[in-house]
Design a protein around this motif. Structure first.
Motif, short mmCIF file in Angstrom:
data_model
loop_
_atom_site.label_atom_id
_atom_site.label_comp_id
_atom_site.label_asym_id
_atom_site.label_seq_id
_atom_site.Cartn_x
_atom_site.Cartn_y
_atom_site.Cartn_z
N ARG A 83 0.85 -1.19 0.00
CA ARG A 83 0.00 0.00 0.00
C ARG A 83 0.89 1.24 0.00
O ARG A 83 1.90 1.28 0.70
CB ARG A 83 -0.91 0.01 1.22
CG ARG A 83 -1.92 -1.11 1.23
CD ARG A 83 -2.99 -0.89 2.31
NE ARG A 83 -3.97 -1.94 2.29
CZ ARG A 83 -5.02 -1.98 1.47
NH1 ARG A 83 -5.20 -1.04 0.60
NH2 ARG A 83 -5.88 -2.97 1.54
N THR A 84 0.51 2.23 -0.81
CA THR A 84 1.16 3.53 -0.78
C THR A 84 0.07 4.57 -0.53
O THR A 84 -1.11 4.24 -0.52
CB THR A 84 1.90 3.85 -2.10
OG1 THR A 84 0.94 4.15 -3.12
CG2 THR A 84 2.79 2.69 -2.55
N SER A 85 0.45 5.81 -0.40
CA SER A 85 -0.54 6.87 -0.20
C SER A 85 -1.36 7.13 -1.47
O SER A 85 -2.38 7.81 -1.41
CB SER A 85 0.16 8.16 0.20
OG SER A 85 0.84 7.99 1.42
N TYR A 86 -0.92 6.58 -2.61
CA TYR A 86 -1.54 6.94 -3.88
C TYR A 86 -2.25 5.78 -4.57
O TYR A 86 -3.23 5.98 -5.25
CB TYR A 86 -0.46 7.54 -4.80
CG TYR A 86 0.22 8.68 -4.11
CD1 TYR A 86 -0.38 9.92 -4.02
CD2 TYR A 86 1.42 8.48 -3.43
CE1 TYR A 86 0.21 10.96 -3.32
CE2 TYR A 86 2.02 9.53 -2.74
CZ TYR A 86 1.41 10.76 -2.68
OH TYR A 86 1.98 11.78 -1.97
N PHE A 87 -1.74 4.57 -4.44
CA PHE A 87 -2.37 3.38 -5.00
C PHE A 87 -1.74 2.16 -4.33
O PHE A 87 -0.78 2.28 -3.59
CB PHE A 87 -2.23 3.30 -6.53
CG PHE A 87 -0.83 3.47 -7.04
CD1 PHE A 87 0.08 2.43 -7.00
CD2 PHE A 87 -0.42 4.69 -7.56
CE1 PHE A 87 1.37 2.60 -7.46
CE2 PHE A 87 0.86 4.86 -8.02
CZ PHE A 87 1.76 3.81 -7.97
N ASP A 88 -2.30 0.99 -4.62
CA ASP A 88 -1.78 -0.26 -4.07
C ASP A 88 -1.14 -1.07 -5.18
O ASP A 88 -1.49 -0.93 -6.35
CB ASP A 88 -2.90 -1.09 -3.44
CG ASP A 88 -3.55 -0.40 -2.26
OD1 ASP A 88 -2.92 0.50 -1.66
OD2 ASP A 88 -4.70 -0.74 -1.94
N ILE A 89 -0.23 -1.95 -4.79
CA ILE A 89 0.44 -2.85 -5.73
C ILE A 89 0.14 -4.26 -5.28
O ILE A 89 0.45 -4.63 -4.15
CB ILE A 89 1.96 -2.59 -5.75
CG1 ILE A 89 2.23 -1.12 -6.10
CG2 ILE A 89 2.65 -3.54 -6.71
CD1 ILE A 89 3.56 -0.62 -5.63
#
Length: 160
Positions: A83-89
């Motif tokens: 998880r990032t602040s902008y999207f997930d991988i």
């Protein structure tokens, strides 16, 4: 099982509650790099000024601030998620680099081997193949799938 953690200046916070998944935090001070092996055998190298938060019971879902290179252990029953602040991988057993520093204008994900998916609010945006990268501009919120140059701080490589 508590993960193996090594690194030059890193911190980890552990609580021993077996009832709920305890969030663990591994941070690397500016000017240093760190390494940690998660309980599932996945390996993570953190770059300077980066932090990784993961659960003691579920190390296959992590939150990243900063930059990290991942070598994810394949587990077909349990996907790995960054998880990032902008999207997930969403990861399917692979090697990739993620750069999501707060002070930078672009979030970059470079895939070296295997495959990963980029998702936003559980909606699939891209599925990457080796040699592809995703560039997300934080200012105009545009996301671009790219091929060609990929890099990883962990190996010091830049390849076309």
């Amino acid at each position: 099982m508590i993960p193996l953690i090594t690194g030059i200046i890193g911190t980890i916070l552990i609580s021993k509650s077996a009832q709920e998944d305890t969030p663990l935090s591994f941070g690397v001070a500016k000017g240093n790099k760190g390494f940690l092996e998660l309980a599932d055998g996945s390996k993570v190298w953190l770059n300077s000024g980066s932090t990784l938060v993961y659960g003691l019971l579920n190390p296959r879902e992590v939150l990243l601030e900063g930059e990290a290179y991942f070598e994810i252990k394949l587990d077909v029953k349990n996907k790995f998620k960054v998880r990032t602040s902008y999207f997930d991988i969403v990861v399917y057993g692979t090697s990739f680099n993620v750069s999501t520093y707060q002070g930078e204008d672009v979030v970059e994900v470079d895939l070296l081997a295997g495959s990963i998916g980029i998702v936003d609010n559980e909606k699939s945006l891209f599925k990457l193949e080796p040699g592809q990268a995703v560039l997300y501009n934080k200012q105009d919120k545009n996301i671009l799938l790219s091929t060609g140059i990929w890099q990883t701080f962990q190996s010091g490589r830049i390849t076309n």
